[in-house]
Design an enzyme around this catalytic site. Structure first.
Site, PDB file in Angstrom:
ATOM      1  N   HIS A  96       0.747  -1.250  -0.018  1.00  0.00           N
ATOM      2  CA  HIS A  96       0.060  -0.016   0.036  1.00  0.00           C
ATOM      3  C   HIS A  96       0.969   1.176   0.118  1.00  0.00           C
ATOM      4  O   HIS A  96       0.486   2.246  -0.569  1.00  0.00           O
ATOM      5  CB  HIS A  96      -0.873  -0.009   1.059  1.00  0.00           C
ATOM      6  CG  HIS A  96      -0.521   0.142   2.422  1.00  0.00           C
ATOM      7  ND1 HIS A  96       0.190  -1.062   3.167  1.00  0.00           N
ATOM      8  CD2 HIS A  96      -0.260   1.084   3.175  1.00  0.00           C
ATOM      9  CE1 HIS A  96       0.396  -0.426   4.542  1.00  0.00           C
ATOM     10  NE2 HIS A  96       0.226   0.692   4.693  1.00  0.00           N
ATOM     11  N   CYS A 181     -31.135  -2.037  -8.231  1.00  0.00           N
ATOM     12  CA  CYS A 181     -32.022  -2.597  -7.107  1.00  0.00           C
ATOM     13  C   CYS A 181     -33.318  -2.229  -7.686  1.00  0.00           C
ATOM     14  O   CYS A 181     -34.587  -2.792  -6.971  1.00  0.00           O
ATOM     15  CB  CYS A 181     -31.649  -2.019  -5.818  1.00  0.00           C
ATOM     16  SG  CYS A 181     -31.679  -0.176  -5.694  1.00  0.00           S
TER      17      CYS A 181
END
Ligand SMILES: Cc1cc2nc3c(=O)[nH]c(=O)nc-3n(C[C@H](O)[C@H](O)[C@H](O)COP(=O)(O)O)c2cc1C
Length: 212
Positions: A96, A181
């Site tokens: 990272h 949705c």
């Protein structure tokens, strides 16, 4: 480092998009930034196609893996396992940190409600949120919220988006449409063309301010 995940730290001009997965920009190339939204392409693939004149890497969360096929991602794709496979002892690279050093720009697209909440409060429990937490705020970080309309309208959302903007991150606002949705309203990720144009604009202005 594991093969297939070679990470070149000597690239002075990178940037990074993360689309629950991210990308990295770099040098101008031949492809038109407007070659997007082609038939059959997912948002992720369209975004990558449009940004491939930049040098790009993608970072994904584990949940995000449900929404695309890794084999369709034409650039290096990093996920949580890579962080821990690369690091065994003190002299090993910390992924990272290497990624945040390498990238000139980070784009989080989409930024879902869960990761929005984590970023707003400084939580860093996966590769994506560790890169964001370690991000140098002098470099641009763009985010594209995407969530269900009712989640978007919850009062915590505006607070958290406001917090990210206070960090200096650039919001690419969500849009209203019929969501997957079935709900109709705000919460859909910005159009790929809008995102690409904003990335170009931010890189242009940021490059300019770096030179002056
Ligand atoms: C089919 C499906 C679609 C989803 N879409 C969204 C979405 O658009 N935005 C959102 O905030 N959460 C969405 N979620 C919920 C997230 O997947 C869930 O909060 C998850 O824990 C996010 O993890 P991550 O932030 O680590 O990627 C969805 C869940 C499912 C099952």
């Amino acid at each position: 480092m594991p093969s297939g995940h070679q990470f070149r730290e000597d690239q002075s001009k990178a940037s990074c998009i993360l689309a629950r997965a991210y990308i990295n920009h770099l040098t101008p190339g031949g492809r038109s930034l407007h070659r997007h939204e082609q038939d059959g392409e997912s948002n992720m693939e369209s975004l990558l196609s449009a940004l491939l004149q930049l040098e790009v890497a993608v970072v994904t969360t584990e949940r995000a893996k449900h929404f695309y096929s890794p084999q369709d991602i034409p650039v290096t794709l990093y996920s949580d396992a890579d962080e821990w496979e690369m690091w065994k002892c003190r002299s090993d690279p910390v992924l990272h940190i290497d990624l945040r050093r390498w990238a000139d720009l980070m784009l989080v697209a989409p930024l879902d409600a869960n990761t929005l909440g984590k970023v707003a409060s400084g939580i860093c429990d996966n590769l994506l949120t560790c890169i964001i937490r370690a991000w140098d705020c002098h470099k641009p970080l763009l985010f594209c919220p995407a969530m269900n309309t009712v989640m978007w309208e919850h009062p915590i959302t505006a607070q958290q988006v406001g917090q990210l903007k206070a960090f200096g991150y650039v919001e690419i606002p969500c849009v209203a449409k019929k969501l997957v949705c079935g709900d109709q309203g705000l919460g859909a990720m910005a159009e790929v063309g809008t995102i690409v144009d904003k990335v170009k604009e931010v890189l242009f202005w940021h490059g300019d301010s770096q030179e002056s």
